[in-house]
Write an enzyme that holds these catalytic residues in place. Structure first.
Site, PDB file in Angstrom:
ATOM      1  N   VAL A  65       0.815  -1.219   0.000  1.00 40.51           N
ATOM      2  CA  VAL A  65       0.000   0.000   0.000  1.00 40.51           C
ATOM      3  C   VAL A  65       0.845   1.263   0.000  1.00 40.51           C
ATOM      4  O   VAL A  65       0.327   2.358  -0.264  1.00 40.51           O
ATOM      5  CB  VAL A  65      -0.978   0.032   1.201  1.00 40.51           C
ATOM      6  CG1 VAL A  65      -2.038  -1.048   1.078  1.00 40.51           C
ATOM      7  CG2 VAL A  65      -0.234  -0.046   2.523  1.00 40.51           C
ATOM      8  N   SER A 143      -8.392   4.634  15.139  1.00 41.93           N
ATOM      9  CA  SER A 143      -8.191   3.954  16.419  1.00 41.93           C
ATOM     10  C   SER A 143      -8.523   4.902  17.560  1.00 41.93           C
ATOM     11  O   SER A 143      -8.335   6.126  17.446  1.00 41.93           O
ATOM     12  CB  SER A 143      -6.742   3.491  16.563  1.00 41.93           C
ATOM     13  OG  SER A 143      -6.495   2.985  17.869  1.00 41.93           O
ATOM     14  N   TYR A 169       2.153   4.870  16.215  1.00 40.39           N
ATOM     15  CA  TYR A 169       0.846   4.292  15.891  1.00 40.39           C
ATOM     16  C   TYR A 169      -0.263   5.321  16.111  1.00 40.39           C
ATOM     17  O   TYR A 169      -1.139   5.506  15.264  1.00 40.39           O
ATOM     18  CB  TYR A 169       0.611   3.050  16.749  1.00 40.39           C
ATOM     19  CG  TYR A 169      -0.695   2.344  16.461  1.00 40.39           C
ATOM     20  CD1 TYR A 169      -0.854   1.604  15.301  1.00 40.39           C
ATOM     21  CD2 TYR A 169      -1.758   2.416  17.357  1.00 40.39           C
ATOM     22  CE1 TYR A 169      -2.049   0.950  15.031  1.00 40.39           C
ATOM     23  CE2 TYR A 169      -2.950   1.769  17.093  1.00 40.39           C
ATOM     24  CZ  TYR A 169      -3.093   1.044  15.929  1.00 40.39           C
ATOM     25  OH  TYR A 169      -4.275   0.411  15.659  1.00 40.39           O
TER      26      TYR A 169
END
Length: 258
Positions: A65, A143, A169
């Site tokens: 990706v 998230s 993250y």
């Protein structure tokens, strides 16, 4: 939050990260409802270049990706063989652990490239086709960590930071949330909605080290399941959700209420 089976018959979807627990569950649900769901994953065994209808519909296409040319080539192949993509679900992603002080530059780049850049490249690749069709649904996976500055509480137990998503993250997922809003505004007049699902801790191989003391803080009393994300994706991807765009849908068992 559900959509009728007739809403999905013959629709063409692309799911990145399709071999993972969440991605594969979404693909299974779409196919069960009559959609043609293309599974793309870094671990795929098929090359998109010569993929025929059968391979696109049932196999796993190999996709990096972070490679813009590869993403564009896969989307072009799907459109040529199957027709316009009307649903994109960006599930491809990686998690990262540890403290900010010890975070290597290469790890930062890896997480941002796969999670954020990869999601954007997939979104960008399907825009033209969706605009031509005057219809589209894009769903990104964010998230709770992109909202709450991380689940870990290092001031209580420094070990939690070693077993929960770190700053790279969290930043990648916060970026996905921001990107979702920007694209939602830009694409709304073309009949395209762009939304994100922000899961709390979901029971997958990526969360096997999630601290038990943090699980105990989830008001619902359990980790999330892939099915929880599937139901949200089916709703946001439905034709019925035409007036919902730019939404970051929390699916976290009450961990964060905003």
């Amino acid at each position: 939050m559900s959509a009728g089976a007739n809403d999905w018959a013959g629709r063409i979807a692309l799911v990145t990260g399709g071999r993972g627990v969440i991605g594969s569950a979404i693909i299974e649900a779409l196919r069960a409802r009559g959609a043609i769901a293309v599974c793309a994953d870094a671990g795929g065994e098929l090359d998109a270049g010569g993929a025929d209808k059968s391979a696109l519909s049932t196999g796993t296409l190999r996709l990096d990706v972070t490679n813009r040319d590869a993403v564009l080539a896969l989307v072009a192949r799907i459109e040529k063989v199957l027709g316009p993509i009307d649903l994109l679900v960006n599930v491809a992603g990686v998690v990262s652990f540890g403290s900010a002080q010890d975070l290597a530059e290469a790890e930062w780049d890896r997480v941002i490239d796969i999670n954020l850049k990869g999601s954007f490249l997939a979104c960008q690749a399907v825009m033209a086709g969706m605009k031509r069709a005057g219809f589209g649904r894009i769903i990104n996976i964010g998230s709770v960590v992109g909202k709450n500055a991380g689940n870990a509480r290092p001031w209580i137990d420094s070990a939690e930071q070693l077993r929960a998503g770190n700053v790279a993250y969290g930043v990648s997922k916060a970026g996905i949330h921001a990107m979702t809003g920007f694209l939602a505004k830009e694409l709304a007049s073309h009949g395209i909605t762009v939304n994100a699902i922000a899961p709390g801790p979901i029971a997958t191989p990526m969360t096997t080290s999630f601290p038990a003391q943090l699980k105990a803080l989830i008001p619902a009393g359990r980790m999330g399941a892939a099915a929880d994300i599937v139901h949200a994706a089916l709703f946001l991807g439905s034709r019925e959700a035409s007036f919902i765009t730019g939404e970051i849908l929390d699916v976290n068992g009450g961990m964060l209420c905003d």
